[in-house]
Design an enzyme around this catalytic site. Sequence first.
Site, PDB file in Angstrom:
ATOM      1  N   SER A  14       0.828  -1.209   0.000  1.00  0.00           N
ATOM      2  CA  SER A  14       0.000   0.000   0.000  1.00  0.00           C
ATOM      3  C   SER A  14       0.861   1.257   0.000  1.00  0.00           C
ATOM      4  O   SER A  14       0.612   2.187  -0.780  1.00  0.00           O
ATOM      5  CB  SER A  14      -0.942   0.011   1.198  1.00  0.00           C
ATOM      6  OG  SER A  14      -1.846  -1.067   1.116  1.00  0.00           O
ATOM      7  N   THR A  33     -12.009   0.124  -0.759  1.00  0.00           N
ATOM      8  CA  THR A  33     -13.028  -0.931  -0.868  1.00  0.00           C
ATOM      9  C   THR A  33     -13.377  -1.583   0.464  1.00  0.00           C
ATOM     10  O   THR A  33     -14.310  -2.366   0.525  1.00  0.00           O
ATOM     11  CB  THR A  33     -12.553  -2.040  -1.831  1.00  0.00           C
ATOM     12  OG1 THR A  33     -11.396  -2.665  -1.282  1.00  0.00           O
ATOM     13  CG2 THR A  33     -12.267  -1.485  -3.212  1.00  0.00           C
ATOM     14  N   HIS A  48      -4.185   3.772   7.335  1.00  0.00           N
ATOM     15  CA  HIS A  48      -4.159   4.163   5.922  1.00  0.00           C
ATOM     16  C   HIS A  48      -4.586   5.626   5.757  1.00  0.00           C
ATOM     17  O   HIS A  48      -3.989   6.361   4.976  1.00  0.00           O
ATOM     18  CB  HIS A  48      -5.077   3.249   5.089  1.00  0.00           C
ATOM     19  CG  HIS A  48      -4.465   1.933   4.759  1.00  0.00           C
ATOM     20  ND1 HIS A  48      -3.962   1.642   3.521  1.00  0.00           N
ATOM     21  CD2 HIS A  48      -4.275   0.821   5.506  1.00  0.00           C
ATOM     22  CE1 HIS A  48      -3.489   0.415   3.512  1.00  0.00           C
ATOM     23  NE2 HIS A  48      -3.669  -0.109   4.710  1.00  0.00           N
TER      24      HIS A  48
END
Length: 172
Positions: A14, A33, A48
């Site tokens: 990521s 998602t 994140h």
Amino acid sequence: MKHLVLGGVRSGKSAFAEAQIAALDKPVHYVATSQVWDDEMASRVAKHQQRRPDQWHLIEEPIALADTLIRLNHPDHAVIIECVSLWISNLLCLEDEAVFEQETHAFLDAAKDFSGELVIVSSEVGLGIMPMNKLARRFGDEIGTMNQKLANLTERVTFVAAGLPMPLKSPL
């Protein structure tokens, strides 16, 4: 250019994908998602979120990924999808084969037709042992097949392990 970034859990995929999309001189659309079902997942999502620049446009879409990609299809856009493996899980948990087939085929078509910069993050799960339960085996089969199809339609594929990117496919 379309770029598939693969890796395992906590592989650094990521962060690598985000650095790739950030290096482009285009507005970034971050398509998330994941669905938050428990505190542990909420903690993962928060990590994140803290890493992402504030100017990135966030779109949360757990199912209709193709429709989102179609709406964002423009040569001046840069889109990161985080991540296909969670999206496949979401679809499998619907327990609706017709929706699964329609959404996966539509996503592949939308990705193929995308005219901007596209970075797709997905988990590589085929390096471990064969799971004991039917759903986990189905997930492994579906994400493995999806990753192969995405690798075929993207110009770049990078595998990330221990934070180290290893190019698997690059444009000539």
